[in-house]
Design a protein around this motif. Structure first.
Motif, PDB file in Angstrom:
ATOM      1  N   ASP A 238     -23.531 -25.792  29.182  1.00 55.04           N
ATOM      2  CA  ASP A 238     -24.119 -25.903  30.634  1.00 55.04           C
ATOM      3  C   ASP A 238     -25.535 -27.171  31.671  1.00 55.04           C
ATOM      4  OD1 ASP A 238     -25.190 -23.660  32.432  1.00 55.04           O
ATOM      5  OD2 ASP A 238     -26.787 -23.392  31.714  1.00 55.04           O
ATOM      6  N   ASP A 239     -25.037 -28.135  30.763  1.00 61.29           N
ATOM      7  CA  ASP A 239     -25.471 -29.255  30.810  1.00 61.29           C
ATOM      8  C   ASP A 239     -24.163 -30.185  32.501  1.00 61.29           C
ATOM      9  OD1 ASP A 239     -27.670 -28.780  29.796  1.00 61.29           O
ATOM     10  OD2 ASP A 239     -27.193 -29.885  27.923  1.00 61.29           O
ATOM     11  N   TYR A 240     -23.164 -28.867  32.170  1.00 64.01           N
ATOM     12  CA  TYR A 240     -22.372 -29.986  33.084  1.00 64.01           C
ATOM     13  C   TYR A 240     -22.180 -29.320  34.354  1.00 64.01           C
ATOM     14  CZ  TYR A 240     -20.888 -31.854  28.559  1.00 64.01           C
ATOM     15  OH  TYR A 240     -20.829 -32.635  27.547  1.00 64.01           O
ATOM     16  N   PRO A 241     -22.519 -29.826  35.707  1.00 66.20           N
ATOM     17  CA  PRO A 241     -22.863 -29.291  36.809  1.00 66.20           C
ATOM     18  C   PRO A 241     -21.255 -28.312  37.035  1.00 66.20           C
ATOM     19  CG  PRO A 241     -23.527 -31.325  37.142  1.00 66.20           C
ATOM     20  CD  PRO A 241     -22.090 -30.689  35.498  1.00 66.20           C
TER      21      PRO A 241
ATOM     22  N   PHE B  53     -12.803 -33.945  39.495  1.00 66.60           N
ATOM     23  CA  PHE B  53     -11.857 -35.154  38.791  1.00 66.60           C
ATOM     24  C   PHE B  53     -12.872 -36.053  39.785  1.00 66.60           C
ATOM     25  CE2 PHE B  53      -8.847 -32.324  38.136  1.00 66.60           C
ATOM     26  CZ  PHE B  53      -7.698 -33.248  36.812  1.00 66.60           C
ATOM     27  N   GLN B  54     -13.237 -35.959  41.118  1.00 66.24           N
ATOM     28  CA  GLN B  54     -13.395 -36.568  41.789  1.00 66.24           C
ATOM     29  C   GLN B  54     -15.182 -37.297  41.017  1.00 66.24           C
ATOM     30  OE1 GLN B  54     -12.681 -35.626  45.872  1.00 66.24           O
ATOM     31  NE2 GLN B  54     -10.645 -36.274  45.512  1.00 66.24           N
ATOM     32  N   ALA B  55     -16.175 -36.353  40.923  1.00 65.67           N
ATOM     33  CA  ALA B  55     -17.270 -36.280  40.632  1.00 65.67           C
ATOM     34  C   ALA B  55     -17.235 -37.013  39.416  1.00 65.67           C
ATOM     35  CB  ALA B  55     -17.777 -34.856  40.685  1.00 65.67           C
ATOM     36  N   ASN B  56     -15.772 -36.771  38.681  1.00 64.09           N
ATOM     37  CA  ASN B  56     -16.329 -37.405  36.944  1.00 64.09           C
ATOM     38  C   ASN B  56     -15.090 -38.628  36.516  1.00 64.09           C
ATOM     39  OD1 ASN B  56     -17.453 -35.824  35.064  1.00 64.09           O
ATOM     40  ND2 ASN B  56     -16.108 -34.507  36.584  1.00 64.09           N
TER      41      ASN B  56
END
Length: 229
Positions: free
Chosen positions: A97-100, A142-145
């Motif tokens: 849950d800590d991952y957006p 993908f882009q956010a990471n």
């Protein structure tokens, strides 16, 4: 997560590209896979990570149950039964849950991308996805990471009867009245050609009318190249 898939991948490598078989390094384990020291050491020596991770929260997850109940979305009959291939369909939702992007079922996948960026910042990724949340969301993920995505392959497949879709129905219902409901609609189809689009709510209504009704969705392979700072 499923040792049978490791064996299948090893057989495929030996058959299709025997000259590369010695470079194949399977990472075995449970849940996130990339937390043990041995797994992190393998990731650090890796050029390309190939993965297929579940994108649906475990129907028995307490927080997911509360989310479904808040949206008045029932589970399909039998979805609460733990089948032999349970880990191929579901992941422990609350643990990520800590991952957006956990909010759209990509928390486990996001954990992998972040570990790769941390331990092998120049490694590429090739990942298989059910595109039920839509390609725009997958590309944003993908882009956010820190990866530039490219779709390598795609096909329309029948929705697996063993994977419950109530998670996607609850996502759509949670957005009703927020002004965002048009920006996020899940992508299902009523036909194998992909000509007749359905939202998750429409797909659920179709199943309620006929539990044996065929549903389809896109499955794709996405190649992510690291964006260097």
């Amino acid at each position: 997560m499923d040792p049978r898939l490791i064996e299948l991948a090893e057989r495929n490598i030996r058959r299709l590209s025997p000259g590369h078989a010695a470079r194949f390094q399977p990472v075995k384990g449970a849940v996130s896979l990339i937390d043990p020291d041995e797994a992190r050491a393998k990731i650090a020596r890796t050029d390309v990570v190939i993965a297929c991770r579940p994108q649906v929260g475990d129907p028995g997850d307490a927080r997911l149950i509360a989310f479904r109940e808040a949206q008045s979305v029932p589970l399909a009959d039998g979805a609460d039964k733990r089948a032999e291939d349970h880990i191929a369909h579901y992941y422990p939702w609350a643990l990520f849950d800590d991952y957006p992007f956990n909010s759209v079922g990509l928390g486990l996948n996001e954990a992998l991308l972040r570990r790769i960026r941390e331990h092998a910042p120049e490694a590429e990724v090739i990942m298989n996805f059910g595109a039920r949340v839509g390609m725009d969301v997958l590309f944003e993920f993908f882009q956010a990471n820190g990866f530039q995505p490219e779709k390598l392959a795609s096909r329309i497949v029948r929705q697996d009867a063993g994977t419950d879709i109530s998670f996607f129905v609850a996502l759509e219902k949670a957005l009703k009245g927020t002004g965002l409901e048009r920006e996020f609609v899940c992508k299902f189809f009523a036909d194998e050609a992909g000509d007749s689009s359905l939202s998750a709510c429409e797909a659920q209504c179709r199943l309620e009318d006929d539990p044996d009704a065929a549903l389809f969705h896109e499955v794709c392979v996405i190649w992510g190249t690291p964006v260097m700072a």
